[in-house]
Write a protein that holds these residues in place. Structure first.
Motif, short mmCIF file in Angstrom:
data_model
loop_
_atom_site.label_atom_id
_atom_site.label_comp_id
_atom_site.label_asym_id
_atom_site.label_seq_id
_atom_site.Cartn_x
_atom_site.Cartn_y
_atom_site.Cartn_z
N ALA A 123 0.84 -1.20 0.00
CA ALA A 123 0.00 0.00 0.00
C ALA A 123 0.88 1.25 0.00
CB ALA A 123 -0.91 -0.01 1.22
N LEU A 145 -0.33 -0.69 -4.80
CA LEU A 145 -1.73 -0.36 -5.04
C LEU A 145 -1.80 1.00 -5.69
CD1 LEU A 145 -3.52 -1.30 -1.67
CD2 LEU A 145 -2.95 -2.76 -3.61
N ALA A 146 -2.43 1.08 -6.85
CA ALA A 146 -2.65 2.38 -7.49
C ALA A 146 -4.14 2.66 -7.45
CB ALA A 146 -2.11 2.36 -8.91
N LEU A 147 -4.89 1.93 -8.28
CA LEU A 147 -6.33 2.15 -8.37
C LEU A 147 -7.01 0.81 -8.14
CD1 LEU A 147 -8.52 4.23 -9.11
CD2 LEU A 147 -8.24 3.54 -11.50
N THR A 148 -7.67 0.65 -7.02
CA THR A 148 -8.21 -0.66 -6.66
C THR A 148 -9.62 -0.86 -7.23
OG1 THR A 148 -8.91 0.19 -4.49
CG2 THR A 148 -6.73 -0.85 -4.63
N ASN A 150 -12.45 -1.76 -5.77
CA ASN A 150 -13.62 -1.65 -4.87
C ASN A 150 -14.24 -0.25 -4.91
OD1 ASN A 150 -11.27 -0.58 -3.64
ND2 ASN A 150 -12.24 -0.70 -1.64
N VAL A 151 -15.44 -0.13 -4.37
CA VAL A 151 -16.15 1.15 -4.34
C VAL A 151 -15.34 2.22 -3.59
CG1 VAL A 151 -18.30 2.30 -3.68
CG2 VAL A 151 -18.32 -0.13 -4.26
N GLY A 152 -14.69 1.80 -2.50
CA GLY A 152 -13.91 2.73 -1.68
C GLY A 152 -12.76 3.39 -2.42
N ASP A 155 -13.11 7.01 -2.64
CA ASP A 155 -13.00 7.85 -1.44
C ASP A 155 -11.76 8.73 -1.47
OD1 ASP A 155 -15.37 7.13 -0.21
OD2 ASP A 155 -14.49 5.41 0.81
N PHE A 156 -10.62 8.13 -1.84
CA PHE A 156 -9.38 8.89 -1.84
C PHE A 156 -8.60 8.78 -3.16
CE2 PHE A 156 -10.06 7.22 2.57
CZ PHE A 156 -10.62 8.39 3.08
N GLN A 157 -8.53 7.59 -3.72
CA GLN A 157 -7.64 7.34 -4.86
C GLN A 157 -7.95 8.21 -6.07
OE1 GLN A 157 -7.83 3.08 -5.63
NE2 GLN A 157 -7.73 2.65 -3.45
N TYR A 167 -4.24 8.61 -7.43
CA TYR A 167 -3.58 7.39 -7.92
C TYR A 167 -2.56 7.71 -9.02
CZ TYR A 167 -6.42 7.09 -12.21
OH TYR A 167 -6.98 7.33 -13.43
#
Lengths: 274, 274
Positions: A123, A145-148, A150-152, A155-157, A167
């Protein structure tokens, strides 16, 4: 393992499939629960049935830690089995670790030396000195981890940092780190349209792409925007393959599902070569 | 454990000290290496010598995973020993985990159920659905990385997202998540001047503050800006206490170092009450 060996394997097998070994004892065939080590028994059967169709396996450490000591032992046996029986396979510890420098060095030791994985997911939140200890290992890869998927992730990426999504900032910044050539990146398949932009920043890096299948991503789309001259993609599928059947035919069912994906990949590779 | 029990313990012991159990076999007294389980033997001696001076222990999982199965077993024994012998102590698995929802749920099971820690540190990069599975456990706490104590914190955490540092964005967003009252936050002591702003966003939450001592943070500064009406601070020290001596007197030396910090904390608490 070197990146050239990985690329060679992809071309030989006509596959860039990674199979996620996320073993949940509630989801595996009941008959296996009688075994001494049901997790390893399940993994071994899946690996033996599918190894000719994929180039990588990716156990997610959460599923092993949840079973305590027995789980960790099953993880050790799984990676040892892979390294002994199928040394050509690229192995990924999906651990999403990251800590201050001296602590990240301990994680790197755990996954690269003790367990002898080829790569580990990390991470980025704690920045350069939390990632560089992983990068110092030769012929080992750090999958940031760049762009995951999941919905979350929204939130930040995808939030803008100086007019550029976080990201992208992670991708650009990480390129300046020592031994950055040992970086690969996690990019979720549910956001295939982002891949075109991502390839402008990291044209040559391998991308580990989760989210094809169970999470709804499209293989065609990912390849259209994400493939580079060395293929540059590892497409992961976990639940769609390993839980294709809960009966005694689970390994054959996994083989069939893996074959479906590998065939689709072979067709795409064939098209891209012609 | 409830937060009220933690606060009660802080007031009784006149301490908000957390001791980091980051055991490196190269740094512990040689005499312990003859033991069956040197890591646990070291932890037990440190815990028995210091438990009256601190309110929390924080093993960092990296240091256990680096020793494979033996390391994980030592972690299990350490948390079991704490829970049996000193159940009043708040326990923190410094694991910095975080993954997609169903996977985070497995990590939560690992740390809250299997190992029975009171809390676990979690990385925020993957957003809401990567953290909420941890928050669903009653009387368990999720300690979210906000602003860490390392240099790499300036790579992303302090970068502006819509005119506000990313770590502030993390603090604000996390307050909207389900069961957010079970959140605590990691805030590095090396950035004590940031604490004033942080307290405007999360006035009531507990902060886990690493970086006092070895990493150069000041206890006085942290308390000045970070303390709230319930104290609201857990100040961690690892190397400064547990490696105070490499000789057979290591436990007594740890006791002395812990006593120094506890005395300083008691003086601060005394001042703040008067």
């Amino acid at each position: 393992m070197t990146q050239d060996q990985l690329i060679h394997q992809i071309k030989t097998k006509q596959s860039f499939l990674c199979i996620g070994l996320d073993v949940d004892l509630n989801k595996i065939p009941e008959v296996l629960l009688k075994e001494d080590d049901p997790i390893f028994a399940f993994n071994k059967a899946i690996i033996d049935a599918t190894h000719h169709l994929c180039v990588a396996y990716k156990p997610n450490t959460a599923f092993y830690e949840a079973y305590g000591l027995k789980g960790w032992k099953a993880l050790e046996k799984t990676i040892a089995y892979l390294n002994e029986k199928y040394p050509e396979i690229f192995t990924i510890a999906d651990a999403k670790r990251g800590d201050i420098g001296n602590t990240s060095a301990m994680y790197a030791k755990a996954f690269f030396e003790d367990l002898a994985f080829d790569s580990v997911t990390v991470a980025p939140y704690m920045g350069k000195d939390s990632v560089e200890p992983f990068l110092s290992f030769e012929n080992k890869y750090t999958i940031l981890l760049a762009l995951t998927s999941n919905v979350g992730a929204y939130d930040f990426q995808t939030k803008n940092v100086d007019d550029k999504a976080l990201y992208k900032h992670v991708l650009e910044t990480s390129k300046t780190w020592e031994n950055a050539e040992r970086l690969m990146y996690v990019v979720g398949a549910t956001k295939a349209e982002f891949l075109e932009d991502i390839r402008k920043i990291i044209p040559d890096s391998f991308l580990l792409v989760p989210g094809v299948g169970a999470q709804g991503g499209s293989l065609e789309e990912v390849c259209k925007y994400g493939m580079n001259k060395n293929i540059g993609l590892l497409i992961n599928s976990s639940r769609g393959i390993i839980y294709a059947s809960k009966e005694t035919d689970f390994a054959e069912a996994a083989d069939l599902k893996a074959k479906e994906l590998q065939s689709a990949m072979a067709a795409i590779l064939d098209r891209s070569e012609s």
